[in-house]
Design a protein around this motif. Structure first.
Motif, PDB file in Angstrom:
ATOM      1  N   MET A  80       0.807  -1.216   0.000  1.00  0.00           N
ATOM      2  CA  MET A  80       0.000   0.000   0.000  1.00  0.00           C
ATOM      3  C   MET A  80       0.843   1.270   0.000  1.00  0.00           C
ATOM      4  SD  MET A  80      -3.218  -0.598  -0.245  1.00  0.00           S
ATOM      5  CE  MET A  80      -3.863   0.971   0.302  1.00  0.00           C
TER       6      MET A  80
ATOM      7  N   GLU B 244      -8.153  -2.417  -8.666  1.00  0.00           N
ATOM      8  CA  GLU B 244      -8.572  -3.811  -8.638  1.00  0.00           C
ATOM      9  C   GLU B 244      -9.771  -4.003  -7.718  1.00  0.00           C
ATOM     10  OE1 GLU B 244      -8.380  -7.661 -10.084  1.00  0.00           O
ATOM     11  OE2 GLU B 244      -7.278  -5.873 -10.750  1.00  0.00           O
TER      12      GLU B 244
ATOM     13  N   VAL C 218      -4.935  -9.350  -3.181  1.00  0.00           N
ATOM     14  CA  VAL C 218      -4.397  -8.548  -4.280  1.00  0.00           C
ATOM     15  C   VAL C 218      -3.031  -7.982  -3.898  1.00  0.00           C
ATOM     16  CG1 VAL C 218      -4.725  -6.436  -5.630  1.00  0.00           C
ATOM     17  CG2 VAL C 218      -6.660  -7.985  -5.243  1.00  0.00           C
ATOM     18  N   CYS C 219      -2.917  -7.470  -2.678  1.00  0.00           N
ATOM     19  CA  CYS C 219      -1.623  -6.952  -2.209  1.00  0.00           C
ATOM     20  C   CYS C 219      -0.552  -8.036  -2.242  1.00  0.00           C
ATOM     21  CB  CYS C 219      -1.764  -6.411  -0.785  1.00  0.00           C
ATOM     22  SG  CYS C 219      -2.669  -4.864  -0.641  1.00  0.00           S
TER      23      CYS C 219
ATOM     24  N   SER D 267      -0.812   1.668  -3.973  1.00  0.00           N
ATOM     25  CA  SER D 267      -2.200   1.708  -3.509  1.00  0.00           C
ATOM     26  C   SER D 267      -3.176   1.986  -4.647  1.00  0.00           C
ATOM     27  CB  SER D 267      -2.368   2.758  -2.405  1.00  0.00           C
ATOM     28  OG  SER D 267      -2.108   4.057  -2.895  1.00  0.00           O
TER      29      SER D 267
ATOM     30  N   SER E 187      -8.790  -7.766  -0.969  1.00  0.00           N
ATOM     31  CA  SER E 187      -7.746  -6.796  -1.294  1.00  0.00           C
ATOM     32  C   SER E 187      -6.401  -7.188  -0.687  1.00  0.00           C
ATOM     33  CB  SER E 187      -8.161  -5.400  -0.828  1.00  0.00           C
ATOM     34  OG  SER E 187      -9.164  -4.890  -1.682  1.00  0.00           O
ATOM     35  N   THR E 188      -6.421  -7.864   0.444  1.00  0.00           N
ATOM     36  CA  THR E 188      -5.168  -8.384   1.002  1.00  0.00           C
ATOM     37  C   THR E 188      -4.548  -9.388   0.042  1.00  0.00           C
ATOM     38  OG1 THR E 188      -5.983  -8.063   3.257  1.00  0.00           O
ATOM     39  CG2 THR E 188      -4.130  -9.569   2.963  1.00  0.00           C
TER      40      THR E 188
ATOM     41  N   VAL F 295      -4.186  -1.242  -6.160  1.00  0.00           N
ATOM     42  CA  VAL F 295      -5.107  -1.978  -5.298  1.00  0.00           C
ATOM     43  C   VAL F 295      -6.499  -1.364  -5.379  1.00  0.00           C
ATOM     44  CG1 VAL F 295      -5.557  -2.792  -2.950  1.00  0.00           C
ATOM     45  CG2 VAL F 295      -3.193  -2.575  -3.756  1.00  0.00           C
TER      46      VAL F 295
ATOM     47  N   ILE G 279     -10.377   0.522  -0.828  1.00  0.00           N
ATOM     48  CA  ILE G 279      -9.736  -0.771  -1.093  1.00  0.00           C
ATOM     49  C   ILE G 279     -10.420  -1.910  -0.343  1.00  0.00           C
ATOM     50  CG2 ILE G 279      -7.498   0.285  -1.575  1.00  0.00           C
ATOM     51  CD1 ILE G 279      -6.647  -0.745   1.270  1.00  0.00           C
TER      52      ILE G 279
END
Length: 299
Positions: free
Chosen positions: A47, A57, A290-291, A51, A287-288, A54, A239
């Motif tokens: 992030m 997405e 995705v990160c 970011s 989203s985690t 993210v 996000i």
């Protein structure tokens, strides 16, 4: 609103009905759990520099989830690659959901001053692709971007192949819709000490109950929930797509939790708010992931 849901027009001066909902059994725990989950994903090392990726997405996945709840359950990669959304109900729904996720972040400054204006704008954006199909069960141009009037029907997902509406509760009359929208607007403008999750859940639930527009009410309600979560500062970078979580929990669970909102009982309201909290947490989980993928170079 429902029997114990907040009603600004009848609340005593200085009373904060949303804060009252925040103290219902199970709600404080849900609020704490959501805050911890959001803080964790915002603390992810990706992030710091990526970011924006993210956020992009998350918006795509939010649109896919919201459309799925409205009956257009497309694969994520199909949503990602398509640019032509045709005239069929499912394609129009996906296109509407994508436009709404793009638009929501542009309306934050207006929301606190004029929620009804923002809701009208959201419906205008959502229904933009359906107006050409008005003759085939679509939305007439003069009914787009404003609350429905007496005698006007609700066609939740316009276009050929329209699915059965997800929410089948009795439809409030147009005059009741107008009054309750005004009450909701007054609550938002007045502000509240209630956690963002509570406010977002009430806005979402009330719009589902009212179905104030001639179409796409579910998409608009979930976009409004997104606006509250972003504008409150809980999810400023957008996000944490609750729409992903609502879709993952499933249409049956969504309807069952919404029935709790409609009941207006303390237990029912608490069940709806905690359901919305779980949806946010599942959005955080998405989203985690995705990160993590970005960190590995896999996305």
């Amino acid at each position: 609103m429902s029997t114990t849901a907040p009603n600004a027009s009848s609340a005593p001066r200085g009373h904060d009905p949303l804060a009252t909902l925040g103290s219902l059994p199970g709600v404080p725990d849900a609020v704490d759990s959501v805050r911890k989950a959001v803080d964790a994903v915002y603390g992810h090392r990706v992030m710091r520099r990526r970011s924006n990726e993210v956020t992009s997405e998350a918006a795509l996945r939010a649109a896919r989830g919201s459309a799925a709840l409205s009956g257009a359950d497309w694969a994520l990669e199909e949503v990602r690659r398509r640019s032509d959304f045709g005239t069929a109900a499912d394609a129009l729904t996906v296109g509407a959901a994508l436009r709404l996720t793009a638009e929501a972040g542009q309306l934050l400054s207006i929301w606190r001053q004029s929620p009804v204006r923002v809701l009208a704008r959201l419906h205008l954006v959502a229904a933009g692709g359906a107006r050409a199909g008005a003759g085939d069960g679509g939305v007439a141009g003069e009914a787009v971007g404003r609350p429905r009037q007496a005698g006007e029907p609700v066609v939740e997902t316009p276009g050929p192949g329209s699915p059965k509406p997800l929410i089948e509760a009795p439809l409030p009359a147009a005059d009741e819709v107008a009054g309750r929208l005004d009450g909701l607007s007054e609550l938002v403008i007045a502000g509240s000490s209630a956690p963002a999750l509570v406010t977002a859940a009430v806005v979402h639930g009330e719009l589902l109950a009212l179905r104030p527009f001639g179409s796409y009410n579910g998409l608009v309600a979930r976009a409004a929930e997104r606006i509250v979560l972003i504008g409150s500062g809980l999810d400023p970078k957008s996000i944490c797509p609750s729409e992903v979580g609502h879709a993952e929990l499933g249409r049956a669970a969504y309807v069952a939790a919404f029935d709790g909102y409609l009941s207006g009982t303390p237990d029912g309201m608490a069940a709806w708010i905690t359901h919305c909290g779980r949806a946010v947490e599942l959005g955080v989980r998405e989203s985690t992931a995705v990160c993590e993928a970005l960190q590995r170079g896999a996305a």
